[in-house]
Design a protein around this motif. Structure first.
Motif, mmCIF file in Angstrom:
data_model
loop_
_atom_site.group_PDB
_atom_site.id
_atom_site.type_symbol
_atom_site.label_atom_id
_atom_site.label_comp_id
_atom_site.label_asym_id
_atom_site.label_seq_id
_atom_site.Cartn_x
_atom_site.Cartn_y
_atom_site.Cartn_z
ATOM 1 N N PHE A 43 0.857 -1.187 0.000
ATOM 2 C CA PHE A 43 0.000 0.000 0.000
ATOM 3 C C PHE A 43 0.889 1.232 0.000
ATOM 4 O O PHE A 43 1.927 1.282 0.673
ATOM 5 N N SER A 44 0.486 2.251 -0.771
ATOM 6 C CA SER A 44 1.211 3.518 -0.785
ATOM 7 C C SER A 44 0.226 4.652 -1.005
ATOM 8 O O SER A 44 -0.802 4.473 -1.673
ATOM 9 N N ASN A 45 0.529 5.824 -0.426
ATOM 10 C CA ASN A 45 -0.312 6.983 -0.674
ATOM 11 C C ASN A 45 0.459 8.271 -0.492
ATOM 12 O O ASN A 45 1.554 8.296 0.087
ATOM 13 N N VAL A 46 -0.088 9.333 -1.027
ATOM 14 C CA VAL A 46 0.428 10.692 -0.886
ATOM 15 C C VAL A 46 -0.732 11.582 -0.458
ATOM 16 O O VAL A 46 -1.816 11.532 -1.063
ATOM 17 N N LEU A 47 -0.510 12.386 0.584
ATOM 18 C CA LEU A 47 -1.526 13.328 1.055
ATOM 19 C C LEU A 47 -0.968 14.739 0.978
ATOM 20 O O LEU A 47 0.120 15.010 1.490
ATOM 21 N N LEU A 48 -1.707 15.625 0.308
ATOM 22 C CA LEU A 48 -1.329 17.035 0.245
ATOM 23 C C LEU A 48 -1.958 17.741 1.434
ATOM 24 O O LEU A 48 -3.146 18.093 1.423
ATOM 25 N N LEU A 49 -1.168 17.943 2.471
ATOM 26 C CA LEU A 49 -1.709 18.480 3.723
ATOM 27 C C LEU A 49 -2.201 19.908 3.574
ATOM 28 O O LEU A 49 -3.110 20.326 4.292
ATOM 29 N N ASP A 50 -1.591 20.659 2.651
ATOM 30 C CA ASP A 50 -2.066 22.034 2.462
ATOM 31 C C ASP A 50 -3.480 22.055 1.886
ATOM 32 O O ASP A 50 -4.272 22.963 2.163
ATOM 33 N N GLN A 51 -3.833 21.053 1.078
ATOM 34 C CA GLN A 51 -5.176 20.974 0.524
ATOM 35 C C GLN A 51 -6.179 20.398 1.518
ATOM 36 O O GLN A 51 -7.354 20.778 1.524
ATOM 37 N N MET A 52 -5.714 19.487 2.376
ATOM 38 C CA MET A 52 -6.619 18.816 3.300
ATOM 39 C C MET A 52 -6.941 19.650 4.541
ATOM 40 O O MET A 52 -8.087 19.721 4.981
ATOM 41 N N THR A 66 3.829 11.183 2.809
ATOM 42 C CA THR A 66 3.706 9.935 2.060
ATOM 43 C C THR A 66 3.798 8.766 3.034
ATOM 44 O O THR A 66 4.412 8.859 4.099
ATOM 45 N N PHE A 67 3.180 7.671 2.639
ATOM 46 C CA PHE A 67 3.237 6.456 3.453
ATOM 47 C C PHE A 67 3.220 5.255 2.518
ATOM 48 O O PHE A 67 2.463 5.219 1.543
ATOM 49 N N SER A 68 4.070 4.274 2.802
ATOM 50 C CA SER A 68 4.079 3.033 2.036
ATOM 51 C C SER A 68 4.419 1.880 2.965
ATOM 52 O O SER A 68 5.154 2.048 3.943
ATOM 53 N N ILE A 69 3.869 0.734 2.663
ATOM 54 C CA ILE A 69 4.104 -0.446 3.484
ATOM 55 C C ILE A 69 4.049 -1.671 2.592
ATOM 56 O O ILE A 69 3.278 -1.722 1.625
ATOM 57 N N ALA A 70 4.884 -2.673 2.899
ATOM 58 C CA ALA A 70 4.925 -3.902 2.112
ATOM 59 C C ALA A 70 5.091 -5.093 3.047
ATOM 60 O O ALA A 70 5.944 -5.078 3.945
#
Length: 728
Positions: free
Chosen positions: A578-587, A597-601
């Motif tokens: 799983f991987s994702n990117v979050l734009l904190l300025d938009q959220m 960003t976060f990724s896990i395997a």
């Protein structure tokens, strides 16, 4: 209306009016490795990891191991003094992962054992790379043999990566960097030019450094218990030159020259020891041990591109490449033969030379067919590879001025491989559904020979294989998609696997009837994005059959164990990523440019024959990062936390493995652009000075049948790096 791939768009731009072409807007990110054509990543039915040259620069990477350091599920593997030995993708490594540079397959890994000789696909300078892509499933349908567990696709830079206008111009660049972990200084000079229909680029790199430090608190002693790195000096030079000439609007020719030379001189303090036996006492002593390694890769390539509008193809690319990879390993020691079992006392140098000469021809054709309810991107082609693998080993006895051929255990051999492939990328349902189907046929032949170092005559080994793949992407809407793919892979047995023989401490009988290993990879996942986030979730199951493994035979010599290689094992590896990117300025209205960003395997693997776990499967790994990019003032940074769980699922059949401890490591990088085209970068790595080992850096004590972690193989403690990059 979904957006067509870059292949469709480029052909439309070339062959239709501007008004029509405007309908074909492009996604921001494209990949090549999944389909051999530039494809929107969101239309690819597989999980692909990609890295741009900017990603490489911002991470202050000195080699491919640095680039992949924070990529769960993918690692660059190392082998002591020989550096990067290959890649591990979801638990498959070594010669089961293919490496290609600008479409040219790299040398198949070879290691004779004993830490005295190796030839690996590691002569790669990251400053020359424009992109890296990791295709994480079986990829033989497009790339042939050795893509059993995936493929690493490396693309070097072209003039257009530096030129900023459409007219005549020249651009220059200088990049200088320093890394404290190995005290390496590196400088890269670049010149790119366009004059009329001629484009050129020249990139030269030179680096000097020392050994990569271990953590630093191990024992500073000689012998096998040494706990810090052996002192060493290293240098590297790399030249990449390309020339392209546009004959007319449809025809373009190109010439590429690349040369990478690496030298590593080591004072092998860990190799100074005495071998003893409880009954006989001291047997042999090694003193003043040193090694001197040189690796050279040289390539000349000729390319031809034709853009046309005919029934057979819209574009054609022909490439002919000549590549030679050489490794020379000199191993010196003062030998004292206490019992006369070695047959020589005095100064001795063992020179081990390996050479891999390759001629490769590739032809690829692309055709777009637009029907009333579907669009078809057809890609088909063929390739031929002739490889001449040879060894020349010599032992020099300096005290009496004599020499003798060194045992190679493997014959010189020629390998011929050829394949044909076809693929159709189909856009249906107003491009809401994307299907990809492909089929390939490969054949190979290994033809061994004899010489003074290897006199056994072996027979030719030959085989063939069909591989296919089918994949689909379904876009529920503009924000959410699902994808799935089934792909096949195969790997021809290597010269080493076919013909290796040994009769010293044990007997090893070669098996020249080995068949190719085969695999089937299954992937299913989801992708999503909106104005402030994107994610990918993928599950995979990989089934490997005919795995080449060791089998014990009845004794050939009384008192000696006897082994051979056979196609026996069935291996399964499964996992989730799983991987994702979050734009904190938009959220959350965080400062503009803030993101995370976060990724896990997670993966697990098993030999189905023995129910043993696989050593090559990484433990649970995750990476969390917090970044900031201030585009107005041109500065930013990234803090990364890598968390790796303890590895406890070791096989138990051969050795007792010490569990690897889990760890967390923090890296911090930053950049600043004080003026246009000037970028300063700095990084602090292992910021909290954590002592840790990579899970695969254990050492084996054969006498005690244990595998444990030596301080000498620990990762560096707190270290730092800086770079300056100026383009003008």
């Amino acid at each position: 209306m979904y957006k067509k791939s870059l292949l469709s768009a480029s052909i439309v731009f070339a062959l239709t009016s501007t008004a029509s072409a405007e309908e074909y807007a492009l996604f921001d990110e494209v990949v090549v490795s999944a389909t051999r054509t530039e494809q929107n990543k969101e239309d690819v039915a597989a999980s692909i990891d990609s890295f741009s040259s900017e990603d490489i620069d911002n991470s202050l990477s000195n080699d491919l191991k640095d680039v992949l350091l924070n990529t769960p599920g993918v690692d660059a593997t190392t082998s002591g003094r020989f550096g990067i030995s290959g890649f591990n993708i979801r638990g498959m490594d070594g010669d089961r992962v293919k490496v290609v540079i600008d479409g040219v397959q790299q040398v198949t890994p070879y290691n004779s054992g004993g830490g005295t000789q190796a030839i690996y696909p590691n002569t790669i300078e990251v400053d020359t790379l424009q992109a890296i892509e990791i295709n994480k499933g079986a990829s033989s349908t497009l790339y042939g043999s050795n893509a059993l567990g995936g493929v690493v696709v490396l693309k070097t830079k072209d003039p257009e990566d530096f030129l900023v206008t459409d007219g005549d111009e020249s651009r220059f660049g200088i990049k200088s960097s320093y890394s404290s972990s190995d005290e390496q200084f590196k400088n890269t000079l670049t010149w790119a030019m366009r004059r009329g229909d001629l484009e050129t680029i020249l990139i030269g790199t030179y680096a000097q450094g020392h050994e990569t430090e271990a953590y630093g608190d191990g024992a500073d002693v000689e012998g096998e218990d040494r706990g810090i790195s052996n002192p060493a000096d290293k240098d590297m030079s790399n030249i990449l030159a390309k020339v392209y000439y546009q004959l007319n609007e449809q025809n373009r020719i190109g010439l590429t020259y690349e040369r990478n030379n690496q030298n590593f001189e080591e004072n092998k303090l860990s190799g100074n020891y005495t071998s003893s036996h409880p009954m006989f006492g001291d047997i042999v002593t090694y003193d003043n041990s040193t090694s001197d390694d040189e690796t050279l890769r040289e390539k000349i390539g000729i390319s031809y591109e034709l853009l046309g509008n005919n029934v057979a193809f819209d574009s054609m690319a022909l490439n002919l490449n000549f590549q030679t990879t050489e490794s020379t390993n000199e191993n010196y020691a003062l030998v004292t033969d206490h019992l006369g079992m070695i047959g020589y006392s005095g100064e001795r140098t063992r020179t081990r030379y390996a050479e891999d000469e390759t001629v490769q021809f590739d032809a690829q054709f692309d055709k777009v067919v637009a029907l009333s309810n579907s669009t078809h991107e057809l890609t088909y082609g063929l390739n031929y590879v002739n490889t001449d693998f040879s060894l020349n080993n010599v032992d020099y006895f300096h005290d009496n001025g004599t020499s003798s051929p060194g045992a190679t255990n493997v014959p010189d051999a020629k390998m011929d491989q050829w394949g044909v492939f076809a693929q159709n990328n189909i856009f249906l349902l107003d491009e809401r559904l994307v299907l990809n189907v492909g089929l390939r046929y490969d054949a190979y032949e290994a033809n061994p020979s004899t010489d003074d170092g290897f006199s056994t005559m072996h027979k030719v080994n030959e085989d063939d294989a069909f591989t296919g793949k089918v994949g689909a992407v379904y876009h529920f809407n503009d924000q959410l998609s699902t994808f799935a793919q089934i792909g096949q892979g195969f790997k021809a047995p290597t010269v080493e696997q076919l013909y290796y023989e040994y009769d010293k401490g044990s007997d090893f009988t070669p098996n020249s009837d080995l068949e190719a290993e085969k695999s089937t990879s299954y992937e299913i996942g989801f992708r999503g994005k909106n104005e402030f986030a994107q994610f990918e979730l993928v599950g995979f199951f990989n089934d490997y059959k005919g795995f080449i493994s060791t089998e014990q035979l009845p004794e050939k010599t009384p008192g000696k164990e006897h082994f051979t290689l056979v196609n026996l094992d069935e291996v399964e590896i499964k996992g989730v990523e799983f991987s994702n990117v979050l734009l904190l300025d938009q959220m959350f209205s965080a400062p503009e440019g803030t993101y995370t960003t976060f990724s896990i395997a997670y993966a697990e693997g098993e030999d189905k024959k023995t129910s043993e776990k696989l050593t090559s499967v990484a433990p649970l790994t995750s990476v969390i990062s917090l970044g900031y990019d201030n585009f107005e003032h041109k500065f930013g940074g990234l803090a990364t936390l890598k968390l790796v769980a303890s590895k406890t699922d070791w096989p138990t059949e051969t050795y007792d493995y010490e569990d690897s401890s889990g760890y967390g490591v923090v890296d911090i990088t930053a950049y600043y652009q004080p003026m246009t085209d000037l970028t300063l970068r700095a990084g602090l790595f292992n910021a909290f000075d954590k002592k840790y080992w990579q899970y695969d850096n254990f050492t084996v004590d054969s006498s005690a049948s244990t595998a444990s972690y030596n301080d000498r193989y620990s990762e560096p403690g707190r270290n730092w790096g800086v770079s300056l990059d100026y383009q003008f």
